[in-house]
Enzyme design. Structure first.
Site, mmCIF file in Angstrom:
data_model
loop_
_atom_site.group_PDB
_atom_site.id
_atom_site.type_symbol
_atom_site.label_atom_id
_atom_site.label_comp_id
_atom_site.label_asym_id
_atom_site.label_seq_id
_atom_site.Cartn_x
_atom_site.Cartn_y
_atom_site.Cartn_z
ATOM 1 C CG ASP A 235 -2.013 -0.976 1.197
ATOM 2 O OD1 ASP A 235 -2.078 -1.760 0.235
ATOM 3 O OD2 ASP A 235 -2.829 -0.993 2.147
ATOM 4 C CG ASP A 236 0.050 3.838 2.224
ATOM 5 O OD1 ASP A 236 -1.114 3.710 1.805
ATOM 6 O OD2 ASP A 236 0.346 3.844 3.430
ATOM 7 C CG HIS B 23 -4.424 2.761 -0.901
ATOM 8 N ND1 HIS B 23 -5.415 2.060 -0.253
ATOM 9 C CD2 HIS B 23 -3.513 3.090 0.066
ATOM 10 C CE1 HIS B 23 -5.124 1.968 1.030
ATOM 11 N NE2 HIS B 23 -3.985 2.598 1.250
ATOM 12 C CG HIS C 289 -3.778 7.012 1.827
ATOM 13 N ND1 HIS C 289 -3.594 7.260 3.157
ATOM 14 C CD2 HIS C 289 -3.842 5.670 1.720
ATOM 15 C CE1 HIS C 289 -3.547 6.137 3.834
ATOM 16 N NE2 HIS C 289 -3.703 5.141 2.970
ATOM 17 C CG HIS D 210 1.946 0.018 4.354
ATOM 18 N ND1 HIS D 210 1.552 -0.948 5.248
ATOM 19 C CD2 HIS D 210 0.867 0.830 4.152
ATOM 20 C CE1 HIS D 210 0.282 -0.747 5.582
ATOM 21 N NE2 HIS D 210 -0.151 0.319 4.930
#
Length: 281
Positions: free
Chosen positions: A73-74, A124, A128, A221
């Site tokens: 993620d991210d 995502h 965010h 991540h």
């Protein structure tokens, strides 16, 4: 911890009110406790990675076979995403990257490299942001669609998977997903490493190692999320331990769309609209 607090806090408030309201009788006390219990149920549905009540959600794949899914993620991140990709390539592994649209636009070459090396990209959201879950369904849909569009514009690939920030599914998310021009499947995880909290690599390995099983969806991540630790060095170190371990166990790391995952007990094709029938919790 977040899940425990969101569930326990309404019940705690109810208990305090029931004990302190001067004129609270049995009926009033029962009403307060019932409302608190309902709030706790909603909180559990929002924070649990597995519940299907608010939004049909993929959290694992079929237990048959030898496949599991690593997700990140991210990102993309200029420092850590290349290191993740190098490790995956060295071990013949494929993964799914849930990318933040604004970061895709900032690092388009990394997003294209992820695609070129055979990995899947999911959305995502675009920013965010910490306020994502407080948006109206219309504004939430705009934020999600913008993230999807940025990925497609940079890579030429249209994402079919979406992971909400922090994996939270609020009541408005279902309406937001229904408003999208692009059909996506909501994805959480079987187990997350909690690698944004500054944990050392050995702690991350210890959290994930029991879940190195067929069908597992593991969340790490490669990007620098808001809050918590911004350093993903421990993630890189842990991945260097986990990938050989996965091979030793006879397992293969595959993309989510190769895992055969489904929402709850209902099997469906990847990217199809969520079924209308209520899924089991």
């Amino acid at each position: 911890m977040l899940r425990a607090w969101t569930v326990a806090s309404p019940l705690l408030v109810a208990a305090v009110l029931a004990c302190t309201l001067p004129s609270a009788g049995a009926v009033q006390t029962a009403v307060v406790i019932s409302l608190a219990a309902s709030a706790a149920l909603v909180a559990a549905s929002v924070t649990s990675a597995r519940t299907q009540w608010l939004v049909p959600t993929v959290f694992e794949g079929p237990p048959e076979g030898n496949r599991l899914a690593l997700t990140f993620d991210d990102g993309p991140d200029a420092v850590f995403t290349p290191q993740v990709l190098d490790l995956l390539r060295a071990h013949g592994a494929h993964a799914t990257f849930f990318m933040v649209g604004a970061r895709v636009e900032a690092h388009p070459e990394l997003a294209r490299r992820v695609c070129d090396e055979g990995h899947q990209i999911g959305s995502h959201s675009f920013h965010h942001g910490s306020g994502f879950h407080f948006l109206s369904p219309r504004r939430m849909a705009d934020e999600i669609q913008r993230g999807i569009d940025s990925i497609e514009r940079v890579t030429g690939m249209q994402p079919t998977a979406f992971r909400p920030p922090m994996g939270l599914r609020v009541p408005g998310l279902r309406k937001a997903l229904a408003r999208l021009r692009t059909r996506v499947t909501c994805v959480t995880w079987t187990r997350r490493a909690l690698d944004t909290t500054g944990r050392p690599a050995q702690s991350l390995v210890a959290r994930l190692d029991p879940y190195l099983v067929p069908g597992a969806i593991l969340c790490l991540h490669d990007g620098r999320g808001f809050g918590g630790s911004m350093d993903r060095s421990a993630t890189i170190e842990a991945l260097g331990v986990l990938l050989p371990r996965i091979t030793t166990l006879g397992l293969r790391c595959v993309r989510l769309d190769e895992l055969g995952a489904s929402c709850g007990p209902a099997r469906r094709q990847w990217g199809e609209s969520p079924p209308t029938e209520k899924l089991a919790l």
